[in-house]
Design an enzyme around this catalytic site. Sequence first.
Site, PDB file in Angstrom:
ATOM      1  N   GLU A 199       0.625   2.511   3.652  1.00 14.83           N
ATOM      2  CA  GLU A 199       1.162   3.604   3.215  1.00 14.83           C
ATOM      3  C   GLU A 199       2.393   3.237   2.623  1.00 14.83           C
ATOM      4  O   GLU A 199       3.432   2.841   3.174  1.00 14.83           O
ATOM      5  CB  GLU A 199       1.542   4.687   4.289  1.00 14.83           C
ATOM      6  CG  GLU A 199       0.095   5.240   4.784  1.00 14.83           C
ATOM      7  CD  GLU A 199      -0.973   5.912   3.693  1.00 14.83           C
ATOM      8  OE1 GLU A 199      -0.477   6.208   2.453  1.00 14.83           O
ATOM      9  OE2 GLU A 199      -1.947   5.752   3.873  1.00 14.83           O
ATOM     10  N   CYS A 245      -2.211  -1.086  -9.286  1.00 12.22           N
ATOM     11  CA  CYS A 245      -1.760  -0.048  -8.252  1.00 12.22           C
ATOM     12  C   CYS A 245      -0.318   0.594  -8.274  1.00 12.22           C
ATOM     13  O   CYS A 245       0.474  -0.394  -7.725  1.00 12.22           O
ATOM     14  CB  CYS A 245      -2.478  -0.570  -7.040  1.00 12.22           C
ATOM     15  SG  CYS A 245      -1.986   0.908  -5.645  1.00 12.22           S
TER      16      CYS A 245
END
Length: 243
Positions: free
Chosen positions: A86, A30
């Site tokens: 986030e 990721c």
Amino acid sequence: LSNRVSIATGSPTPNVPEDGILRLYSMRFCPFAQRVHLVLDAKQIPYHSIYINLTEKPEWLFEKNPQGKVPALELVREPGPPVLTESLLICEYLDEQYPLRPLYPRDPLKKVQEKLLIERFGAVLGAFFKASDGGELEPFWTGLDIYERELSRRNTDFFGGEQTGILDYMIWPWCERLELLKLQRGEDYNFDETRFPQLLLWLERMKRDVAVMAFYMEAEVQAEFLRTRNAGKPNYNLLVKDA
């Protein structure tokens, strides 16, 4: 602790030492999680890495983060189990909470300008994902033009100056994947070295950065993960021996 095996559905909560060290719930492939690894490693902040199978998420992950997303940073030193999510918010928190080796400019105006450049990169990474799925390459190159001009204007080795800063690390995961894009597009790949002379030098400098090297992944490995994901059976453990 850095357990590279990705934890899946039905797995118990990982046995992480109660040592007050940060816990990062991550996924090895990721790019958003990579941002957080880069900042933690650049600032030499101790942390435990817990890798997650995002296709078959362990049930306990939703207790940590109701969204079930990574990256998620568990702040075990605080009362209760607060978890930050986030990537940009996590990285800004880390830079403020751990002031040694600052990554954001300390001047308020320069900090806002840096945040604006990071925000603008959102459109660039969107163009990257479209290009990697077979879409047009030019919108991605046009996005990179902004950062070529900015690096040329600053006339420094890195966006952060003579050493890496927050902008370097926030855009790096997708710049690292230029080699992946080249692999995916084959003869269609048309990166123009004369168009991006400063970024080309920057890319080579970044590859020698300690934090970048700690999480760097070869394009062939990234491509193999995407192949397994597109086949419906993503192999999150490609980097684990005997996995």
